[in-house]
Write an enzyme that holds these catalytic residues in place. Structure first.
Site, PDB file in Angstrom:
ATOM      1  N   ARG A  90       9.018  -9.542 -16.384  1.00  0.00           N
ATOM      2  CA  ARG A  90       9.330  -8.352 -17.190  1.00  0.00           C
ATOM      3  C   ARG A  90       9.415  -8.678 -18.680  1.00  0.00           C
ATOM      4  NH1 ARG A  90      13.501  -5.698 -12.734  1.00  0.00           N
ATOM      5  NH2 ARG A  90      11.886  -4.451 -11.730  1.00  0.00           N
TER       6      ARG A  90
ATOM      7  N   LYS B 187       8.658   3.521   6.827  1.00  0.00           N
ATOM      8  CA  LYS B 187       9.053   4.850   7.300  1.00  0.00           C
ATOM      9  C   LYS B 187       8.357   6.002   6.599  1.00  0.00           C
ATOM     10  CE  LYS B 187      13.735   3.739   8.736  1.00  0.00           C
ATOM     11  NZ  LYS B 187      15.142   3.954   8.403  1.00  0.00           N
TER      12      LYS B 187
ATOM     13  N   GLY C  52       7.401  -2.560  -4.401  1.00  0.00           N
ATOM     14  CA  GLY C  52       7.940  -3.920  -4.303  1.00  0.00           C
ATOM     15  C   GLY C  52       7.252  -4.748  -3.231  1.00  0.00           C
TER      16      GLY C  52
ATOM     17  N   GLY D 187      10.551   2.395  -8.254  1.00  0.00           N
ATOM     18  CA  GLY D 187      10.933   3.806  -8.165  1.00  0.00           C
ATOM     19  C   GLY D 187      10.068   4.720  -9.007  1.00  0.00           C
TER      20      GLY D 187
HETATM   21  P1  ADP Z   1       6.908  -0.781  -0.772  1.00  0.00           P
HETATM   22  O1  ADP Z   1       8.115  -1.623  -1.131  1.00  0.00           O
HETATM   23  O2  ADP Z   1       5.641  -1.440  -1.209  1.00  0.00           O
HETATM   24  O3  ADP Z   1       7.029   0.638  -1.235  1.00  0.00           O
HETATM   25  P2  ADP Z   1       7.926  -0.245   1.867  1.00  0.00           P
HETATM   26  O4  ADP Z   1       9.267  -0.734   1.455  1.00  0.00           O
HETATM   27  O5  ADP Z   1       7.788   1.212   2.106  1.00  0.00           O
HETATM   28  O6  ADP Z   1       6.806  -0.741   0.846  1.00  0.00           O
HETATM   29  O7  ADP Z   1       7.509  -0.921   3.253  1.00  0.00           O
HETATM   30  C1  ADP Z   1       7.426  -2.296   3.449  1.00  0.00           C
HETATM   31  C2  ADP Z   1       7.985  -2.695   4.790  1.00  0.00           C
HETATM   32  O8  ADP Z   1       7.378  -2.020   5.883  1.00  0.00           O
HETATM   33  C3  ADP Z   1       7.759  -4.165   5.041  1.00  0.00           C
HETATM   34  O9  ADP Z   1       9.013  -4.811   5.101  1.00  0.00           O
HETATM   35  C4  ADP Z   1       7.039  -4.219   6.372  1.00  0.00           C
HETATM   36  O10 ADP Z   1       7.483  -5.282   7.203  1.00  0.00           O
HETATM   37  C5  ADP Z   1       7.385  -2.889   6.996  1.00  0.00           C
HETATM   38  N1  ADP Z   1       6.406  -2.498   8.017  1.00  0.00           N
HETATM   39  C6  ADP Z   1       5.103  -2.267   7.852  1.00  0.00           C
HETATM   40  N2  ADP Z   1       4.514  -1.967   9.024  1.00  0.00           N
HETATM   41  C7  ADP Z   1       5.469  -2.000   9.972  1.00  0.00           C
HETATM   42  C8  ADP Z   1       5.485  -1.787  11.389  1.00  0.00           C
HETATM   43  N3  ADP Z   1       4.361  -1.467  12.069  1.00  0.00           N
HETATM   44  N4  ADP Z   1       6.647  -1.909  12.043  1.00  0.00           N
HETATM   45  C9  ADP Z   1       7.768  -2.233  11.348  1.00  0.00           C
HETATM   46  N5  ADP Z   1       7.834  -2.450  10.023  1.00  0.00           N
HETATM   47  C10 ADP Z   1       6.689  -2.344   9.333  1.00  0.00           C
END
Ligand code: ADP
Ligand code: MG
Length: 399
Positions: free
Chosen positions: A38, A199, A357, A380
């Site tokens: 950063r 999710k 992230g 965010g």
């Molecule tokens: P970002 O931080 O890039 O926005 P998210 O926080 O929404 O991404 O999602 C990342 C998480 O989703 C990771 O920790 C990954 O392990 C989990 N994940 C991805 N696919 C699955 C799955 N099929 N079942 C459980 N967890 C999953």
């Protein structure tokens, strides 16, 4: 061309005082900065202003002190790390407004840099109190916002100041806004979006916005399971939000009406236990998942088909990994798709913008982050931008 002023629009600022909002919310361990990304992002703006002879006062927040002074969250801790990156002595000012700052400005010579204390030590920051903003503005001649990552918050140092002083986007902010505009604002078509992660519930607004913006919506990760379940697929023990199947169907319907093709995996990697290379690991059609199995990654046949979709597209925006990429071999789909997107970007046929992230971590893990057109490190703010929301810190910079 742009709708906001940049440092190129500055007149003669020699001896003038620049109040510069940067992101110094740095990861620290035992009082040491563990990652200076950063600071490096803010360096071009600082250098540009010091070379123009401005006196640079850096504004930033650190942690969540909730409107009170806290010795463990003082920005004095980052002074050394900033000096190292910009190669210049940096003064620390233990206040953000008032006489102490005024005296500091008197001591600084043109081209000098100071860091003011953590903006969140004062309640007026998060309240966006105009009085507080006016007190800060009183010591400056103009305002520069170089913290896109904080632009989704309407705080005094991210929004209020832009209303009180001539306001400009810093170099990082400018690069981010230009990249995001290329990806979703004014993209070359066809446009694909990859949305993954754990999710649906955390990214509902993202999905709803994207279906009206993109030609192809590729859904992977845990959230694909909710969509598969909505279509009547038995996803076994997979992470799945069964209460959101109606919502998932609504999103599919909206997509259909908008002419957006939604891609869900048709083969998947499953296991009975979530562990590295488990004995129960297998690849199967989505209709063959057993009651005691979990979907942990998108399958290789789907990845190949998705790669072909990307080859027909000119723009890609990506948030969320395709599988549980932290655990092998459930990183395979994310890595394979990342490599395809990176290769297309390198060839110049695809503009690829990614953020989030875990997404950035996954692209680094795939070793292809450099080949993407743009990687946003703003968690965010990036997501709110993907939701189509107007970011207050950006709106305040509008000409
Ligand atoms: P970002 O931080 O890039 O926005 P998210 O926080 O929404 O991404 O999602 C990342 C998480 O989703 C990771 O920790 C990954 O392990 C989990 N994940 C991805 N696919 C699955 C799955 N099929 N079942 C459980 N967890 C999953
Ligand atoms: Mg995450």
């Amino acid at each position: 061309m742009s709708t906001f002023r940049t440092l190129d629009d500055l007149g003669d600022v020699s001896g003038k005082v620049a109040l510069v909002r940067v992101d110094l919310n740095l990861p620290m361990r035992d009082g040491d900065v563990t990652d200076a990304t950063r600071i490096r992002a803010a360096a071009p703006t600082i250098r540009d202003l010091t070379e123009k002879g401005a006196k640079v006062l850096l504004l930033a927040h650190f942690g969540r002190p909730k409107g009170e002074r806290s010795s463990t969250m003082s920005l004095s801790m980052v002074v050394g790390a900033v000096e190292k990156v910009i190669g210049k002595e940096v003064m620390f000012v233990p206040e953000i407004a008032g006489d102490v700052v005024k005296q500091a400005v008197g001591i600084l010579r043109p081209g000098d840099v100071a860091i003011l204390e953590n903006s969140r030590f004062w309640k007026g920051e998060e309240k966006n109190d105009p009085e507080f903003a006016r007190a800060i503005a009183a010591n400056g001649d103009f305002y520069v916002n170089d913290a896109f990552s904080a632009a989704h918050r309407a705080h005094a140092t991210t929004e209020g100041l832009a209303r009180l002083l001539p306001a400009y986007a810093g170099r990082s902010m400018q690069a981010e806004l230009e990249a995001l505009d290329k990806a979703l604002g004014n993209p070359e078509k066809p446009v694909a979006a990859i949305v993954g992660g754990a999710k649906v519930s955390s990214k509902l607004d993202v999905l709803k916005h994207l279906v009206s913006q993109v030609d192809h919506l590729i859904i992977g990760g845990g959230m694909a399971n909710t969509f598969l379940a909505a279509k009547g697929v038995d996803v076994g023990k997979s992470l799945c939000e069964h209460d959101l199947t109606d919502t998932a169907n609504e999103i599919l319907e909206t997509a259909d009406k908008a002419g957006c093709t939604v891609h869900l995996p048709y083969d998947v990697v499953v296991a009975k236990e979530f562990a590295s290379n488990p004995a129960s690991l297998r690849t199967c059609n989505v209709h063959e998942v057993a009651a005691d199995e979990m979907i942990l990654d998108v399958g290789p046949a789907a990845v190949e088909a998705l790669g072909d979709v990307l080859k027909t597209c000119r723009t890609l925006v990506w948030n969320g990994p395709m599988g549980a990429f932290e655990t092998e071999p459930f990183d395979a789909a994310t890595v394979a798709l990342a490599r395809i997107a990176a290769a297309l970007s390198k060839e110049g046929t695809l503009i690829s913008v990614a953020g989030g992230g875990d997404t950035v971590a996954a692209l680094n893990h795939a070793g292809v982050a450099e080949d993407f057109s743009y990687i946003s490190t703003a968690g965010g703010a990036f997501l709110e931008w993907m939701e189509g929301k107007e970011l207050p810190g950006v709106a305040a910079l509008a000409k």
